[in-house]
Design a protein around this motif. Structure first.
Motif, PDB file in Angstrom:
ATOM      1  N   ASP A 127      -0.142   8.372   5.576  1.00  0.00           N
ATOM      2  CA  ASP A 127      -1.237   7.743   4.846  1.00  0.00           C
ATOM      3  C   ASP A 127      -0.732   7.201   3.510  1.00  0.00           C
ATOM      4  O   ASP A 127       0.231   7.719   2.926  1.00  0.00           O
ATOM      5  CB  ASP A 127      -2.364   8.739   4.595  1.00  0.00           C
ATOM      6  N   ALA A 128      -1.402   6.179   3.015  1.00  0.00           N
ATOM      7  CA  ALA A 128      -1.010   5.589   1.737  1.00  0.00           C
ATOM      8  C   ALA A 128      -1.030   6.629   0.621  1.00  0.00           C
ATOM      9  O   ALA A 128      -0.149   6.659  -0.241  1.00  0.00           O
ATOM     10  CB  ALA A 128      -1.925   4.413   1.396  1.00  0.00           C
ATOM     11  N   ALA A 129      -2.024   7.518   0.643  1.00  0.00           N
ATOM     12  CA  ALA A 129      -2.139   8.528  -0.411  1.00  0.00           C
ATOM     13  C   ALA A 129      -0.987   9.513  -0.399  1.00  0.00           C
ATOM     14  O   ALA A 129      -0.692  10.147  -1.423  1.00  0.00           O
ATOM     15  CB  ALA A 129      -3.463   9.272  -0.259  1.00  0.00           C
ATOM     16  N   ALA A 130      -0.321   9.654   0.740  1.00  0.00           N
ATOM     17  CA  ALA A 130       0.792  10.595   0.859  1.00  0.00           C
ATOM     18  C   ALA A 130       2.152   9.932   0.653  1.00  0.00           C
ATOM     19  O   ALA A 130       3.182  10.601   0.728  1.00  0.00           O
ATOM     20  CB  ALA A 130       0.754  11.266   2.238  1.00  0.00           C
ATOM     21  N   SER A 131       2.155   8.638   0.358  1.00  0.00           N
ATOM     22  CA  SER A 131       3.422   7.921   0.242  1.00  0.00           C
ATOM     23  C   SER A 131       4.299   8.484  -0.870  1.00  0.00           C
ATOM     24  O   SER A 131       5.522   8.577  -0.726  1.00  0.00           O
ATOM     25  CB  SER A 131       3.165   6.437  -0.009  1.00  0.00           C
ATOM     26  N   ARG A 162      -0.149   4.356   8.179  1.00  0.00           N
ATOM     27  CA  ARG A 162      -1.511   4.098   8.639  1.00  0.00           C
ATOM     28  C   ARG A 162      -2.081   2.904   7.861  1.00  0.00           C
ATOM     29  O   ARG A 162      -2.059   2.896   6.627  1.00  0.00           O
ATOM     30  CB  ARG A 162      -2.400   5.316   8.423  1.00  0.00           C
ATOM     31  N   PRO A 163      -2.581   1.875   8.548  1.00  0.00           N
ATOM     32  CA  PRO A 163      -3.128   0.711   7.847  1.00  0.00           C
ATOM     33  C   PRO A 163      -4.274   1.095   6.917  1.00  0.00           C
ATOM     34  O   PRO A 163      -5.089   1.965   7.246  1.00  0.00           O
ATOM     35  CB  PRO A 163      -3.625  -0.191   8.989  1.00  0.00           C
ATOM     36  N   THR A 164      -4.335   0.452   5.762  1.00  0.00           N
ATOM     37  CA  THR A 164      -5.411   0.726   4.813  1.00  0.00           C
ATOM     38  C   THR A 164      -6.629  -0.141   5.060  1.00  0.00           C
ATOM     39  O   THR A 164      -7.719   0.194   4.598  1.00  0.00           O
ATOM     40  CB  THR A 164      -4.918   0.507   3.371  1.00  0.00           C
ATOM     41  N   ASP A 165      -6.464  -1.244   5.764  1.00  0.00           N
ATOM     42  CA  ASP A 165      -7.602  -2.108   6.086  1.00  0.00           C
ATOM     43  C   ASP A 165      -8.343  -1.516   7.280  1.00  0.00           C
ATOM     44  O   ASP A 165      -7.774  -1.401   8.375  1.00  0.00           O
ATOM     45  CB  ASP A 165      -7.125  -3.525   6.419  1.00  0.00           C
ATOM     46  N   PRO A 166      -9.610  -1.138   7.114  1.00  0.00           N
ATOM     47  CA  PRO A 166     -10.347  -0.532   8.230  1.00  0.00           C
ATOM     48  C   PRO A 166     -10.548  -1.470   9.412  1.00  0.00           C
ATOM     49  O   PRO A 166     -10.871  -1.014  10.521  1.00  0.00           O
ATOM     50  CB  PRO A 166     -11.695  -0.142   7.598  1.00  0.00           C
ATOM     51  N   SER A 199       0.810  -1.228   0.000  1.00  0.00           N
ATOM     52  CA  SER A 199       0.000   0.000   0.000  1.00  0.00           C
ATOM     53  C   SER A 199       0.838   1.271   0.000  1.00  0.00           C
ATOM     54  O   SER A 199       0.460   2.275  -0.612  1.00  0.00           O
ATOM     55  CB  SER A 199      -0.928   0.011   1.222  1.00  0.00           C
ATOM     56  N   HIS A 200       1.973   1.267   0.692  1.00  0.00           N
ATOM     57  CA  HIS A 200       2.814   2.449   0.840  1.00  0.00           C
ATOM     58  C   HIS A 200       4.205   2.271   0.217  1.00  0.00           C
ATOM     59  O   HIS A 200       4.784   3.221  -0.315  1.00  0.00           O
ATOM     60  CB  HIS A 200       3.052   2.779   2.324  1.00  0.00           C
ATOM     61  N   GLY A 201       4.733   1.070   0.359  1.00  0.00           N
ATOM     62  CA  GLY A 201       6.160   0.853   0.163  1.00  0.00           C
ATOM     63  C   GLY A 201       6.719   1.210  -1.186  1.00  0.00           C
ATOM     64  O   GLY A 201       7.734   1.914  -1.282  1.00  0.00           O
ATOM     65  N   ILE A 238      10.717   4.939   8.931  1.00  0.00           N
ATOM     66  CA  ILE A 238       9.318   4.759   8.526  1.00  0.00           C
ATOM     67  C   ILE A 238       8.987   3.303   8.803  1.00  0.00           C
ATOM     68  O   ILE A 238       9.590   2.393   8.222  1.00  0.00           O
ATOM     69  CB  ILE A 238       9.119   5.081   7.030  1.00  0.00           C
ATOM     70  N   VAL A 239       8.037   3.079   9.694  1.00  0.00           N
ATOM     71  CA  VAL A 239       7.735   1.721  10.125  1.00  0.00           C
ATOM     72  C   VAL A 239       6.228   1.517  10.178  1.00  0.00           C
ATOM     73  O   VAL A 239       5.444   2.470  10.199  1.00  0.00           O
ATOM     74  CB  VAL A 239       8.353   1.423  11.506  1.00  0.00           C
ATOM     75  N   ASP A 240       5.824   0.260  10.207  1.00  0.00           N
ATOM     76  CA  ASP A 240       4.422  -0.088  10.385  1.00  0.00           C
ATOM     77  C   ASP A 240       4.124  -0.242  11.866  1.00  0.00           C
ATOM     78  O   ASP A 240       5.034  -0.205  12.704  1.00  0.00           O
ATOM     79  CB  ASP A 240       4.108  -1.396   9.664  1.00  0.00           C
ATOM     80  N   ILE A 241       2.855  -0.447  12.183  1.00  0.00           N
ATOM     81  CA  ILE A 241       2.485  -0.755  13.564  1.00  0.00           C
ATOM     82  C   ILE A 241       3.075  -2.126  13.894  1.00  0.00           C
ATOM     83  O   ILE A 241       2.626  -3.157  13.392  1.00  0.00           O
ATOM     84  CB  ILE A 241       0.964  -0.755  13.753  1.00  0.00           C
ATOM     85  N   SER A 242       4.098  -2.127  14.691  1.00  0.00           N
ATOM     86  CA  SER A 242       4.823  -3.342  15.060  1.00  0.00           C
ATOM     87  C   SER A 242       5.796  -2.982  16.160  1.00  0.00           C
ATOM     88  O   SER A 242       5.878  -1.820  16.590  1.00  0.00           O
ATOM     89  CB  SER A 242       5.591  -3.901  13.853  1.00  0.00           C
TER      90      SER A 242
END
Length: 408
Positions: A345-349, A324-328, A229-231, A303-307
């Motif tokens: 956000d994915a849109a700002a990647s 930010r996760p894309t899956d609601p 989604s972002h990477g 830049i990291v994910d929730i982990s």
């Protein structure tokens, strides 16, 4: 086509069987070459029932455990062929391979095990819980605000080592009738005392960005992974500037559930290789090494994910952004640091360059980080966490001695 599917399945099972057979052969040879462990030597055991895919959970504890072993000898009880093979090849700690319950009992009969440490919640941990007259301690493999960090499984252990106030608050909100003061020890992040290592490049004036995404997750509530989604967008943007160096450290399980996720990971790796070929001075890094530390210390921005990587980086006290996760349906605990973090956000990647410049230039970031570092890890002065870790072990050794001599 059912026939094609069945053929692929059969071939996959055959390859797995051959790999297991080879791993068993290599492990047998390695154990024979090493010889038996000395008896009556080890007082602390780390129980690890996983294979090679989860070795990252053990490797991050090597340095603190090696330091601990200077006072209390430590052995790893490994239950899986590939896990034991990987542990032996790492050669970081003594290994007792115990594939069966009888083999576990032989280790306990030969050694003076007083404390058993657990780095994860493998269901086979339950087989070890049957043995009393020793403390079973959950030390986990990181600190985060994922639901994993407040599971009711904590109650299965005699004690738990947690990072700090954030962890205690998290557990107090979820666990009923759990004596936090008695059964938990706040130790900070001992691994952070060992964040070091040689850089695979010569530092220069490039801004170093660590991108360390997690895997895709095996259920919607845990869909935190950002590679797909972002990477690709953010790595492409950073590679194009000529003033950034990317350290890409994907989770070792990336793509094990979702082939598309694995394909996106492969494309990022290919892009890094192409960028280095076009500009050898860039020295972008595809990091798959066992050691985690130098990357966190070297990066100007992470830049990291929730982990757990959020909190590994937070312990360094340097700028970071969280995807930010894309899956609601992905569960996000925004009651802690995630309520005040810098989200991507994915849109700002694709605009990561501007986002990075903004975060790196924010004078308020230092103050916010100091607050949250203290809340999650307490005193992060070099050596402080190691001292708390070893003090907690010393306290449990004292409690063991008390119960051993006065208990029923």
């Amino acid at each position: 086509m059912p026939l094609v599917r069945d053929t692929r399945l059969a071939m996959g099972l055959l390859r797995k069987a051959l790999a297991t057979r080879n791993a068993r052969r290599d492990l047998r040879r390695a154990l024979e070459a090493r010889g038996p462990l000395p008896t009556g030597t080890f007082q602390i055991a780390v129980y690890f029932a996983d294979g090679a895919v989860n070795m990252y959970q053990m490797r991050q504890w090597y340095a603190p455990l090696q330091k601990l072993a200077e006072k209390w000898p430590v052995v790893v009880i490994s239950r899986a062929i590939r896990g034991a093979d990987a542990l032996l090849k790492d050669d970081a700690l003594p290994i007792a391979y115990a594939p069966t319950v009888n083999a576990v009992e032989e280790v306990l009969a030969e050694q003076d095990i007083r404390i058993v440490l657990y780095v994860n919640q493998n269901t086979r941990n339950f087989q070890m819980f049957r043995y009393g007259q020793r403390w079973h301690v959950f030390i986990n493999h990181g600190e985060s605000d994922k639901m994993y960090m407040s599971t009711n499984q904590y109650k299965a252990y005699d004690y738990a080592f947690v990072a700090g106030d954030a962890a205690r608050n998290r557990l107090s909100r979820v666990l009923w009738d759990y004596d936090l003061d008695r059964r938990t020890f706040a130790i900070g992040r001992p691994q952070a005392d060992h964040y070091s290592g040689e850089f695979p490049y010569t530092p220069d004036d490039r801004t170093v960005v660590l991108y360390a995404p997690t895997w895709e997750g095996d259920r919607p509530s845990a869909h935190y992974g950002s590679i797909a989604s972002h990477g690709e967008a953010l790595v492409t943007a950073l590679l194009a500037t000529g003033r950034h160096r990317v350290i890409y450290r994907p989770h070792p399980r990336s793509g094990v559930v979702d082939a598309a996720y694995g394909a996106a990971n492969a494309r990022i790796v290919a892009a890094l290789k192409a960028a280095n070929a076009a500009d050898p001075a860039a020295h972008h890094v595809h990091d798959t090494g066992a050691e985690l530390g130098w990357q966190l210390a070297a990066a100007d921005l992470a830049i990291v994910d929730i982990s757990a990587m959020v909190y590994d980086r937070l312990a360094v006290g340097k700028p970071l952004m969280i995807t930010r996760p894309t899956d609601p349906e992905a569960l996000v605990d925004d009651s802690g640091y995630l309520s005040a973090c810098e989200w991507l956000d994915a849109a700002a990647s694709g605009s990561i360059v501007a986002e990075a410049d903004r975060v790196l230039g924010d004078p308020d970031a230092v103050g916010r980080l100091e607050h949250w570092v203290q809340h999650y890890f307490g005193d992060t002065t070099p050596g402080a966490a190691t001292e708390r870790f070893e003090s907690a072990i010393a306290e449990l050794m004292q409690r063991w001695d008390t119960w051993h001599h006065t208990g029923p």
